[in-house]
Design a protein around this motif. Structure first.
Motif, PDB file in Angstrom:
ATOM      1  N   LYS A  49       8.495  19.733 -76.859  1.00  0.00           N
ATOM      2  CA  LYS A  49       7.086  19.871 -77.219  1.00  0.00           C
ATOM      3  C   LYS A  49       6.901  20.713 -78.485  1.00  0.00           C
ATOM      4  O   LYS A  49       6.068  21.626 -78.534  1.00  0.00           O
ATOM      5  N   LYS A  50       7.687  20.378 -79.501  1.00  0.00           N
ATOM      6  CA  LYS A  50       7.606  21.063 -80.798  1.00  0.00           C
ATOM      7  C   LYS A  50       7.165  20.074 -81.864  1.00  0.00           C
ATOM      8  O   LYS A  50       7.270  18.863 -81.684  1.00  0.00           O
ATOM      9  N   ASN A  51       6.664  20.589 -82.956  1.00  0.00           N
ATOM     10  CA  ASN A  51       6.393  19.769 -84.127  1.00  0.00           C
ATOM     11  C   ASN A  51       7.627  19.779 -85.019  1.00  0.00           C
ATOM     12  O   ASN A  51       8.573  20.539 -84.778  1.00  0.00           O
ATOM     13  N   ILE A  52       7.599  18.939 -86.036  1.00  0.00           N
ATOM     14  CA  ILE A  52       8.738  18.788 -86.940  1.00  0.00           C
ATOM     15  C   ILE A  52       8.292  19.101 -88.350  1.00  0.00           C
ATOM     16  O   ILE A  52       7.235  18.632 -88.790  1.00  0.00           O
ATOM     17  N   VAL A  53       9.083  19.891 -89.057  1.00  0.00           N
ATOM     18  CA  VAL A  53       8.846  20.145 -90.475  1.00  0.00           C
ATOM     19  C   VAL A  53       9.913  19.401 -91.262  1.00  0.00           C
ATOM     20  O   VAL A  53      11.112  19.603 -91.038  1.00  0.00           O
ATOM     21  N   LEU A  54       9.469  18.519 -92.152  1.00  0.00           N
ATOM     22  CA  LEU A  54      10.380  17.883 -93.097  1.00  0.00           C
ATOM     23  C   LEU A  54      10.292  18.673 -94.382  1.00  0.00           C
ATOM     24  O   LEU A  54       9.226  18.760 -95.002  1.00  0.00           O
ATOM     25  N   ASP A  55      11.405  19.264 -94.767  1.00  0.00           N
ATOM     26  CA  ASP A  55      11.487  20.113 -95.962  1.00  0.00           C
ATOM     27  C   ASP A  55      12.300  19.362 -97.008  1.00  0.00           C
ATOM     28  O   ASP A  55      13.525  19.305 -96.918  1.00  0.00           O
ATOM     29  N   VAL A 112       9.322  20.414-105.749  1.00  0.00           N
ATOM     30  CA  VAL A 112       9.929  20.799-104.480  1.00  0.00           C
ATOM     31  C   VAL A 112      10.093  22.316-104.456  1.00  0.00           C
ATOM     32  O   VAL A 112      10.138  22.933-105.513  1.00  0.00           O
ATOM     33  N   PRO A 113      10.133  22.908-103.267  1.00  0.00           N
ATOM     34  CA  PRO A 113      10.143  22.265-101.969  1.00  0.00           C
ATOM     35  C   PRO A 113       8.809  21.587-101.679  1.00  0.00           C
ATOM     36  O   PRO A 113       7.762  22.016-102.145  1.00  0.00           O
ATOM     37  N   ALA A 114       8.902  20.525-100.898  1.00  0.00           N
ATOM     38  CA  ALA A 114       7.735  19.764-100.485  1.00  0.00           C
ATOM     39  C   ALA A 114       7.825  19.567 -98.979  1.00  0.00           C
ATOM     40  O   ALA A 114       8.876  19.197 -98.473  1.00  0.00           O
ATOM     41  N   LEU A 115       6.739  19.816 -98.293  1.00  0.00           N
ATOM     42  CA  LEU A 115       6.769  19.794 -96.834  1.00  0.00           C
ATOM     43  C   LEU A 115       5.858  18.730 -96.244  1.00  0.00           C
ATOM     44  O   LEU A 115       4.806  18.412 -96.808  1.00  0.00           O
ATOM     45  N   ALA A 116       6.285  18.209 -95.115  1.00  0.00           N
ATOM     46  CA  ALA A 116       5.463  17.361 -94.259  1.00  0.00           C
ATOM     47  C   ALA A 116       5.630  17.883 -92.841  1.00  0.00           C
ATOM     48  O   ALA A 116       6.687  18.427 -92.493  1.00  0.00           O
ATOM     49  N   VAL A 117       4.597  17.734 -92.031  1.00  0.00           N
ATOM     50  CA  VAL A 117       4.657  18.148 -90.634  1.00  0.00           C
ATOM     51  C   VAL A 117       4.362  16.926 -89.774  1.00  0.00           C
ATOM     52  O   VAL A 117       3.391  16.207 -90.011  1.00  0.00           O
ATOM     53  N   LEU A 118       5.221  16.715 -88.782  1.00  0.00           N
ATOM     54  CA  LEU A 118       5.065  15.619 -87.828  1.00  0.00           C
ATOM     55  C   LEU A 118       4.819  16.204 -86.451  1.00  0.00           C
ATOM     56  O   LEU A 118       5.285  17.312 -86.147  1.00  0.00           O
ATOM     57  N   ASP A 119       4.133  15.438 -85.607  1.00  0.00           N
ATOM     58  CA  ASP A 119       4.000  15.883 -84.223  1.00  0.00           C
ATOM     59  C   ASP A 119       5.281  15.550 -83.467  1.00  0.00           C
ATOM     60  O   ASP A 119       6.236  15.017 -84.042  1.00  0.00           O
ATOM     61  N   SER A 120       5.305  15.841 -82.194  1.00  0.00           N
ATOM     62  CA  SER A 120       6.532  15.670 -81.412  1.00  0.00           C
ATOM     63  C   SER A 120       6.931  14.210 -81.221  1.00  0.00           C
ATOM     64  O   SER A 120       8.047  13.924 -80.807  1.00  0.00           O
ATOM     65  N   LYS A 121       6.038  13.299 -81.563  1.00  0.00           N
ATOM     66  CA  LYS A 121       6.350  11.871 -81.473  1.00  0.00           C
ATOM     67  C   LYS A 121       6.700  11.270 -82.834  1.00  0.00           C
ATOM     68  O   LYS A 121       6.966  10.083 -82.945  1.00  0.00           O
ATOM     69  N   GLY A 122       6.651  12.101 -83.870  1.00  0.00           N
ATOM     70  CA  GLY A 122       6.982  11.628 -85.210  1.00  0.00           C
ATOM     71  C   GLY A 122       5.791  11.183 -86.034  1.00  0.00           C
ATOM     72  O   GLY A 122       5.954  10.682 -87.144  1.00  0.00           O
ATOM     73  N   LYS A 123       4.584  11.396 -85.537  1.00  0.00           N
ATOM     74  CA  LYS A 123       3.368  11.027 -86.265  1.00  0.00           C
ATOM     75  C   LYS A 123       3.061  12.087 -87.320  1.00  0.00           C
ATOM     76  O   LYS A 123       3.094  13.287 -87.045  1.00  0.00           O
ATOM     77  N   LEU A 124       2.728  11.625 -88.525  1.00  0.00           N
ATOM     78  CA  LEU A 124       2.410  12.535 -89.622  1.00  0.00           C
ATOM     79  C   LEU A 124       1.124  13.299 -89.345  1.00  0.00           C
ATOM     80  O   LEU A 124       0.086  12.702 -89.080  1.00  0.00           O
ATOM     81  N   LEU A 125       1.213  14.630 -89.406  1.00  0.00           N
ATOM     82  CA  LEU A 125       0.048  15.493 -89.268  1.00  0.00           C
ATOM     83  C   LEU A 125      -0.396  16.043 -90.620  1.00  0.00           C
ATOM     84  O   LEU A 125      -1.582  16.247 -90.849  1.00  0.00           O
ATOM     85  N   TYR A 126       0.583  16.305 -91.489  1.00  0.00           N
ATOM     86  CA  TYR A 126       0.291  16.938 -92.776  1.00  0.00           C
ATOM     87  C   TYR A 126       1.344  16.536 -93.791  1.00  0.00           C
ATOM     88  O   TYR A 126       2.530  16.469 -93.474  1.00  0.00           O
ATOM     89  N   ALA A 127       0.905  16.277 -95.008  1.00  0.00           N
ATOM     90  CA  ALA A 127       1.810  16.092 -96.135  1.00  0.00           C
ATOM     91  C   ALA A 127       1.184  16.808 -97.318  1.00  0.00           C
ATOM     92  O   ALA A 127       0.004  16.605 -97.613  1.00  0.00           O
ATOM     93  N   GLN A 128       1.953  17.657 -97.955  1.00  0.00           N
ATOM     94  CA  GLN A 128       1.374  18.361 -99.095  1.00  0.00           C
ATOM     95  C   GLN A 128       1.035  17.351-100.181  1.00  0.00           C
ATOM     96  O   GLN A 128       1.751  16.389-100.396  1.00  0.00           O
TER      97      GLN A 128
END
Length: 158
Positions: A49-55, A112-128
């Motif tokens: 039940k965590k979110n994901i940060v793509l860095d 860069v760095p450039a970040l995106a945040v996904l929910d625990s299912k891989g859905k995009l929540l945020y992209a800079q």
């Protein structure tokens, strides 16, 4: 040699040593399969039940090292550990993993760095959108902490 010149040379040597030390530590695995890393992160995030940060970044990028250092400071590391799976995605010299950045609407042309945040299912929540982290060396610890506070998983009650 004057004291001023000696001091300037000493400062220059310290800066060079720091830059070499930062470059020697790899933040981004240049041989990693980023697609596989993301799949593994989604699997782990859904279980925990965590979110994901793509860095997105590169080992040559000073600000990428600065952001990574900030993320490992105790006050921020605990927040990240409790709420996120972090995936460091190597962009090479802006010639690797570009489709992944596009898929998650991360405009690497903004830096860069450039970040995106996904929910625990891989859905995009945020992209800079505007290179918000590309100047990480000038971001306050508080603003970085606020970002991770804002995008942590929301507690839902059944």
């Amino acid at each position: 040699m004057t004291t001023l010149k000696m001091t300037a040379r000493a400062c220059l040597l310290i800066l060079i040593s720091a830059a070499i030390g930062a470059a020697a530590q790899s933040v981004y695995d240049e041989k990693a399969d980023a697609e596989a890393q993301i799949r593994a992160a989604v699997e782990a995030a859904s279980k925990n039940k965590k979110n994901i940060v793509l860095d997105f970044g590169g080992n040559w990028c000073f600000d990428c090292h600065v952001l990574d250092e900030q993320m490992h400071r105790p006050e921020l590391a605990a927040l990240i550990e409790a709420n996120y799976i972090v995936v460091h995605i190597d962009v090479g010299r802006f010639d690797k993993n570009l489709r992944i950045a596009e898929r998650y609407h991360v405009p690497l042309k903004k830096g860069v760095p450039a970040l995106a945040v996904l929910d625990s299912k891989g859905k995009l929540l945020y992209a800079q959108e505007e290179g918000q982290f590309e100047d990480a060396r000038h971001l306050s610890r508080e603003s970085i902490r606020e970002f991770f506070e804002k995008w942590r998983p929301k507690i839902t009650h059944p």
